[in-house]
Motif scaffolding. Structure first.
Motif, short mmCIF file in Angstrom:
data_model
loop_
_atom_site.label_atom_id
_atom_site.label_comp_id
_atom_site.label_asym_id
_atom_site.label_seq_id
_atom_site.Cartn_x
_atom_site.Cartn_y
_atom_site.Cartn_z
N ASP A 132 18.92 -15.29 3.83
CA ASP A 132 20.06 -15.60 2.98
C ASP A 132 19.58 -16.07 1.60
OD1 ASP A 132 22.95 -15.91 2.77
OD2 ASP A 132 22.51 -18.05 2.53
N LEU A 133 18.54 -16.88 1.58
CA LEU A 133 18.02 -17.38 0.31
C LEU A 133 17.43 -16.23 -0.52
CD1 LEU A 133 16.39 -20.71 1.51
CD2 LEU A 133 18.36 -20.48 0.00
N ARG A 184 18.26 -18.15 7.50
CA ARG A 184 18.48 -18.91 6.26
C ARG A 184 17.53 -18.40 5.17
NH1 ARG A 184 21.28 -20.79 2.49
NH2 ARG A 184 20.46 -22.61 1.40
N ALA A 204 12.38 -17.66 -2.04
CA ALA A 204 13.10 -18.16 -0.86
C ALA A 204 12.39 -19.39 -0.29
CB ALA A 204 13.20 -17.05 0.19
N ALA A 230 13.10 -22.36 -2.51
CA ALA A 230 14.46 -22.85 -2.27
C ALA A 230 14.51 -23.59 -0.94
CB ALA A 230 15.46 -21.69 -2.28
N ALA A 231 13.83 -23.04 0.07
CA ALA A 231 13.85 -23.64 1.41
C ALA A 231 13.20 -25.02 1.39
CB ALA A 231 13.13 -22.73 2.39
N GLY A 288 20.60 -21.41 -7.08
CA GLY A 288 19.27 -20.78 -7.02
C GLY A 288 18.50 -20.96 -8.30
N GLN A 296 20.26 -14.42 -2.46
CA GLN A 296 20.80 -15.03 -3.68
C GLN A 296 19.87 -14.77 -4.87
OE1 GLN A 296 23.01 -15.88 -6.03
NE2 GLN A 296 24.07 -17.05 -4.47
N ASP A 297 18.69 -14.20 -4.59
CA ASP A 297 17.76 -13.87 -5.67
C ASP A 297 18.42 -12.87 -6.61
OD1 ASP A 297 15.41 -12.04 -6.72
OD2 ASP A 297 14.59 -14.02 -6.26
#
Lengths: 377, 377
Positions: B333-334, B330, B262, B265-266, B161, B337-338
């Motif tokens: 989920d992202l 997803r 997110a 990241a995506a 991340g 992780q933050d």
């Protein structure tokens, strides 16, 4: 400092009063067995990542796992190769990746189970993962118990020198099990003892005299060992609290270290030739001798320091280091790369006698050069 | 905040009163030409290592060199590739090695000449070389001037991340030359503007209204630009001073960022699809819409936010992102992780309306999931 009244079996707790970063050092034979309870009390609900090395893991990882399981603390373990070379960016990245892969959060903790190398590396990782996680030290060497576990210095080595990259990151708790020191080799125990003696030499002449009398019992274990470690931690904590970021008085802790680091670099951090504490032992003797040369301290004090360190089995002269050393110019250059240089002048810890160290920030490099030439001859 | 009384040509200075880590932000068109004098006044005799990227170097490195040479400040320059991928351990190691090879000491400084990527990376290096060197920011993007140059957050990305590795390290000085922003692409300027608007949305409804009226003059340059940047820096400084280590109120600055990160990241941090400020713009609209869904804020406010951001040319909807997005699961989920996750609950910045944001630390993941599914449909 109640050095005369040592009770058998008693543990000691040293507080490091750093405001919101205050923490406790638990010093006790068998403390590792209580690690779970100690951690849970300090950080309820935290999960932990244990960083250790292959050698220490063989001796103590099972006990730590058992202690954590007993109190239901979730744990991951990352085992690294033993040795100074582990203090590298490559291993730091491995640890950081493993901690992130385990999805540990800011409130969780990294636990260092090992000596100074593991403590420095794991502490650095704890300082940078998510810009700072909790950090718990379980030092398994004497050096780590009396030195690296107090003060928050963490870091790795660089091709340019030792400990040149790192952060200040205070632990949340230190668990110093004095019984685990029985698994150390005599050589490693002695190396840590050099730092114990250092606290006496800095500003505690009574403690140095006590060590001259009681050193054998410190080596054998028992209450004198707990006492010597507690006095050392208190001494270091006192200096660190006065100067957390090393802008002034904290430099006193470098007694013997400017010479010592140069010797470690000169022997390429090859532990078979010289380990850190041995470099410090020789460095402390050199600091006293150089102070004598500068007409600051008596030759008798320098001889007394050398005699005690030799008595416990530590090296005290350049010629005690196996293999050749580079010439004085190169050693001086290696001192210059030390972090404590300020704008090209050499900062040294010199002394007016045992327990009377002071910071000298204008030592003429030419004097040091001449002194080293003499010593190498 | 004297937003109505903007004088032509006037610079502004914002103080960040962090005790012994206090520093000043100089906001002025042409400030880069005075960089040497500004640095010399703050850090007399310091040498500097300039960290920059190839793109910025082409525009501004000559001016900085000239300004330093004028005041006799010694300098080394390390030029890195432009782009988010530079925020990696590999480039951090390059910078650390170069700074050590140049034998810079603790009293010397690392100067970041560039946008957020360079500032974050160079600040991290300054935080870890010799356990902390001086750090000077010369931010050349609007985003960096109003956001990353205030607050001391530094860091790099991890495969796990964004910004997951770093330290808090305050600069000694920030030099924000508002004229250099004329070299930005319109898209990059707009992306930075999202963070300017954010300060209004957090707790300054008057500032948001002022921006709705004056945004074109902020884009065109001139006194309104200086004013908008100064108000933004003051707003951020206020929050940072109240909560330097991000344990509480500082989280408000993450308005739009949990969704935004997110989305970044995506899209795999592919700047051709989405840059940080664009993610924040969409994230802020989503935060207002989600707050409306939770019956906290009115649909009108969410529409007003979206209208203003759309007006300046920013994306405001998931469908504005070119290329496909992963499913809601997803994205959720992202978000997990933050860094701002606390023990599995999602911490979000929600709002009761424009300028009425607050920290919600128990947002049900199921609600967010349902909301995202709707938005992706």
């Amino acid at each position: 400092m109640n050095m005369q009244q040592v009770e058998a079996g008693a543990g000691r707790r040293v507080q490091v009063p750093l405001g919101e970063r205050a923490y406790e050092i638990v010093i006790e034979p068998g403390a590792l067995r209580n690690a779970g309870a100690l951690i849970a009390r300090r950080l309820p609900k935290a999960r932990v990542a244990i960083i250790t090395d292959a050698t220490v893991a063989g001796f103590h990882l099972g006990s730590l796992h058992a202690a954590l399981d007993e109190t239901g603390i979730g744990h991951e373990t990352i085992t690294l190769p033993a040795g100074e070379k582990t203090k590298s960016f490559a291993h730091l990245i491995d640890v950081v990746d493993a901690v992130l892969a385990a999805r540990l959060e800011r409130g969780d903790a990294i636990v260092a189970l090992g000596g100074g190398v593991i403590g420095d590396l794991a502490g650095f990782a704890a300082g940078i993962v998510r810009r700072g996680m909790h950090f718990i030290q379980v030092p398994t060497s004497l050096l780590a118990q009396v030195d690296s576990s107090v003060g928050g210095k963490t870091g790795i080595n660089s091709p340019h020198g030792k400990n040149l990259v790192g952060v200040f990151h205070q632990p949340s708790l230190v668990i110093a099990d004095t019984a685990v020191l029985d698994t150390l080799s005599p050589r490693e125990f002695r190396a840590g003892y050099a730092e114990v003696a250092k606290y006496g030499l800095i500003d505690k002449p009574d403690f140095f005299a006590w060590l001259e009398k009681n050193w054998q019992r410190v080596f054998d274990g028992g209450p004198e060992r707990v006492e010597a470690i507690a006095v050392s931690c208190e001494a270091k904590a006192e200096v660190v609290v006065a100067d957390e970021r090393e802008s002034g008085r904290r430099a006193l802790l470098n007694l013997g270290h400017t010479f010592g680091h140069a010797l470690e670099a000169a022997t390429e951090y090859d532990g078979s030739r010289l380990v850190h504490g041995e470099g410090v032992a020789i460095g402390m003797v050199l600091a006293h001798e150089f102070s004598n040369r500068m007409n600051l301290a008596s030759a008798d004090d320098a001889a007394r320091v050398a005699a005690h360190l030799r008595q416990v089995g530590l090296p005290t002269r350049l010629s005690d280091i196996p293999g050749g050393l580079p010439p004085a110019e190169r050693l001086l250059d290696l001192m210059g790369q030390d972090k404590k240089v300020v704008r090209g002048r050499l900062t040294f810890i010199l002394t007016r006698g045992i327990g009377q160290s002071f910071i000298a920030d204008d030592v003429p490099p030419a004097e040091v050069h001449a002194f080293l030439k003499e010593k190498l001859a």
